[in-house]
Structure formats: C-alpha cells, structure tokens
Scaffold this motif. Structure first.
Motif, PDB file in Angstrom:
ATOM      1  N   ASN A  54    -115.179 -17.065   6.145  1.00 46.05           N
ATOM      2  CA  ASN A  54    -115.991 -17.770   5.104  1.00 46.05           C
ATOM      3  C   ASN A  54    -117.448 -17.559   5.275  1.00 46.05           C
ATOM      4  O   ASN A  54    -117.824 -16.598   6.102  1.00 46.05           O
ATOM      5  CB  ASN A  54    -115.640 -19.342   5.200  1.00 46.05           C
ATOM      6  N   HIS A  60    -111.552 -18.587   6.993  1.00 38.38           N
ATOM      7  CA  HIS A  60    -111.692 -19.419   5.933  1.00 38.38           C
ATOM      8  C   HIS A  60    -110.413 -20.434   6.157  1.00 38.38           C
ATOM      9  O   HIS A  60    -109.237 -20.142   6.480  1.00 38.38           O
ATOM     10  CB  HIS A  60    -111.404 -18.561   4.856  1.00 38.38           C
ATOM     11  N   GLY A  61    -110.734 -21.678   6.066  1.00 36.61           N
ATOM     12  CA  GLY A  61    -109.677 -22.971   5.838  1.00 36.61           C
ATOM     13  C   GLY A  61    -108.496 -22.589   4.988  1.00 36.61           C
ATOM     14  O   GLY A  61    -107.557 -23.061   5.409  1.00 36.61           O
ATOM     15  N   ALA A  65    -104.688 -22.887   5.964  1.00 40.56           N
ATOM     16  CA  ALA A  65    -104.006 -23.694   5.198  1.00 40.56           C
ATOM     17  C   ALA A  65    -102.562 -22.934   4.835  1.00 40.56           C
ATOM     18  O   ALA A  65    -101.456 -23.310   4.606  1.00 40.56           O
ATOM     19  CB  ALA A  65    -104.547 -24.568   4.185  1.00 40.56           C
ATOM     20  N   THR A  95    -103.308 -30.815   6.114  1.00 38.28           N
ATOM     21  CA  THR A  95    -103.651 -29.818   7.025  1.00 38.28           C
ATOM     22  C   THR A  95    -104.879 -30.395   7.991  1.00 38.28           C
ATOM     23  O   THR A  95    -105.713 -31.395   7.206  1.00 38.28           O
ATOM     24  CB  THR A  95    -104.218 -28.544   6.377  1.00 38.28           C
ATOM     25  N   PHE A  97    -107.922 -29.267  10.600  1.00 35.22           N
ATOM     26  CA  PHE A  97    -108.733 -28.267  11.104  1.00 35.22           C
ATOM     27  C   PHE A  97    -109.197 -28.707  12.657  1.00 35.22           C
ATOM     28  O   PHE A  97    -109.906 -29.558  12.768  1.00 35.22           O
ATOM     29  CB  PHE A  97    -109.622 -27.590  10.257  1.00 35.22           C
ATOM     30  N   GLN A 100    -112.518 -23.336  15.472  1.00 33.51           N
ATOM     31  CA  GLN A 100    -112.823 -22.316  14.624  1.00 33.51           C
ATOM     32  C   GLN A 100    -112.468 -20.967  15.464  1.00 33.51           C
ATOM     33  O   GLN A 100    -112.408 -20.660  16.691  1.00 33.51           O
ATOM     34  CB  GLN A 100    -114.389 -22.278  14.334  1.00 33.51           C
ATOM     35  N   ALA A 135    -105.540 -25.276  14.057  1.00 37.05           N
ATOM     36  CA  ALA A 135    -105.336 -26.310  12.992  1.00 37.05           C
ATOM     37  C   ALA A 135    -103.737 -26.645  13.118  1.00 37.05           C
ATOM     38  O   ALA A 135    -102.912 -25.801  13.823  1.00 37.05           O
ATOM     39  CB  ALA A 135    -105.268 -25.551  11.615  1.00 37.05           C
TER      40      ALA A 135
END
Length: 154
Positions: A54, A60-61, A65, A95, A97, A100, A135
């Motif tokens: 991101n 990126h989430g 996911a 989901t 999180f 990172q 996650a």
C-alpha cells in the motif's frame, strides 16, 4: 535456506514450490501458490512484491484478505483424485489485521471448522516468514453444484 538474489546479491526466500492447483485470474496475478491441500486444510503462499504494497509500504490489506478468503475456500472443497472438482463461493468473511509486513513470503493456513453438504465454515491465520501473525479471518462458504461461468482462461 535463502538463495542470493542474482541482481542484488541479497538473500531472499527459497524458491516457491509449484502450486498444487493452477491458479487463475486474480490469484494468478498476485502470484498465489497452493502449497498444501487435503481434506479440511489448505495452505497458500505468495512472495510480496512492491506492487502488492500500500502507500505506506506495507502489504495491502486487500492482498491479505484475498489470501485468507482463497485458503478458506480451498480447505472446504478438497476431493480425492478422480472425483468431480468442487468450487466454493464466499457467503461471509471477517478479517482481523494484527501486524504489518513489507517483504518476504507470507503464508496462510486455513481449516474447515464445520458445516454440511453445501455450506461450510472455515478459519485461517496468515503469517510472515518469521512466523508473526499478520491477520486472521473466518468465513462461511457455499459449495457450488455447477460451474455456470466456467474456469477463466489465463
């Protein structure tokens, strides 16, 4: 064991094992590999690339996911070789999180938790190469009786 990158000389992750199933569409574009698959269980991995980060420079989430969703779907549709292929569609998914990551291999492991002939429930944990839990998620999935749209061509 890490192999040196031929361009930079830096050690990187070991080569990705071949995928047990050919990925198509979005999963193929991301570089997802199905590395373990048996009844009620699926493990998928991908090597993070700059295009999967991101604007903050972390995974990126949506990528995280996607891995959780894909692995949860696969864990509920395994069939022995020679049996008709099953596919699943996502009904619900949550989901969470937790941490990172910005490089290396990320791996998700999903387990079927229950359900019946057409609907099943699964949960997954996604970790980085050091084992940090990035996650986790869970969802409900419906097994499709037919494939009205077919398999997309690469």
């Amino acid at each position: 064991m890490s192999q040196p990158d031929p361009e930079t000389g830096n050690a990187g992750p070991p080569p990705m094992p071949p995928s047990l199933e050919e990925m198509v569409g979005f999963n193929q574009a991301l570089g997802v590999h199905l590395t373990e698959w048996r009844d009620g269980h699926a493990t998928m991995s991908l090597d993070l690339k700059p295009m999967l980060l991101n604007w903050s420079g972390t995974a990126h989430g949506g990528v995280l996911a996607t891995l959780i969703d894909a692995a949860c779907g696969f864990c509920g549709v395994w069939v022995p070789e020679g049996q008709p292929v099953k596919k699943a569609i996502t009904l619900t998914m949550t989901t969470n999180f937790l941490a990172q990551c910005n490089s290396g291999r990320i791996t998700v492991t999903a387990v079927r938790k229950g359900g019946g002939k057409r609907i099943f429930f699964a949960s997954a944990e996604l970790r980085d190469a050091e084992g940090t839990l990035l996650a986790m998620g869970e969802g409900s999935y419906r097994i499709r009786e037919s494939d009205p749209f077919g398999t997309p061509k690469a």
